[in-house]
Write a protein that holds these residues in place. Structure first.
Motif, PDB file in Angstrom:
ATOM      1  N   VAL A  34       0.853  -1.189   0.000  1.00 45.18           N
ATOM      2  CA  VAL A  34       0.000   0.000   0.000  1.00 45.18           C
ATOM      3  C   VAL A  34       0.890   1.241   0.000  1.00 45.18           C
ATOM      4  N   VAL A  36       1.276   5.550  -0.166  1.00 47.64           N
ATOM      5  CA  VAL A  36       0.672   6.846   0.113  1.00 47.64           C
ATOM      6  C   VAL A  36       1.603   7.894  -0.475  1.00 47.64           C
ATOM      7  N   ALA A  51       3.106   1.711   3.526  1.00 49.14           N
ATOM      8  CA  ALA A  51       2.577   1.741   4.884  1.00 49.14           C
ATOM      9  C   ALA A  51       3.595   1.272   5.913  1.00 49.14           C
ATOM     10  N   TRP A  88      -0.406   6.476   9.409  1.00 42.21           N
ATOM     11  CA  TRP A  88      -1.853   6.522   9.168  1.00 42.21           C
ATOM     12  C   TRP A  88      -2.300   5.319   8.351  1.00 42.21           C
ATOM     13  N   ALA A  89      -1.554   4.999   7.284  1.00 47.67           N
ATOM     14  CA  ALA A  89      -1.913   3.866   6.423  1.00 47.67           C
ATOM     15  C   ALA A  89      -1.848   2.549   7.183  1.00 47.67           C
ATOM     16  N   LYS A  92      -4.864   2.357   9.473  1.00 46.44           N
ATOM     17  CA  LYS A  92      -6.069   2.087   8.679  1.00 46.44           C
ATOM     18  C   LYS A  92      -6.106   0.628   8.228  1.00 46.44           C
TER      19      LYS A  92
END
Length: 105
Positions: A34, A36, A51, A88-89, A92
């Motif tokens: 993932v 960002v 992440a 944050w990722a 989440k």
């Protein structure tokens, strides 16, 4: 006085453990894939981070009239934002992966 062994409870516990183990493996894989993307406040620098916090790319727009110090500030700001974005990722992904399980603590 002996206690009876609840075979059903044991089977459910083992199955739950296996499911959590599979979810953990899925989570570990997801945090490495993932991505960002964040930009410095002035928009000069973009950082792409996974992440797990691995910086995948740093892009700098054409620099005109920027001093080395100004560019350094932009890079630091983008890297700091990328660190926050990676955290944050992860949070989440963790909530999405393990949301159905309550914490033991």
């Amino acid at each position: 006085m002996g206690r009876e062994i609840d075979e059903t409870w044991i089977e459910q516990a083992v199955e739950r453990y296996r499911r959590i183990d599979a979810l953990l493996a899925e989570f570990d894989k997801a945090v490495t894939t993932v991505e960002v993307s964040v930009r410095s406040p002035d928009g000069l620098v973009e950082v792409v981070v996974t992440a797990d916090g691995t910086i995948r790319d740093v892009r700098i727009d054409q620099v005109r009239g920027q001093t080395g110090a100004e560019l350094s500030r932009s890079v630091r700001a983008a890297v700091t934002a990328a660190t926050d974005a990676a955290a944050w990722a992860r949070k989440k992904l963790h909530a999405e992966t393990f949301g159905d399980y309550r914490s033991l603590t």
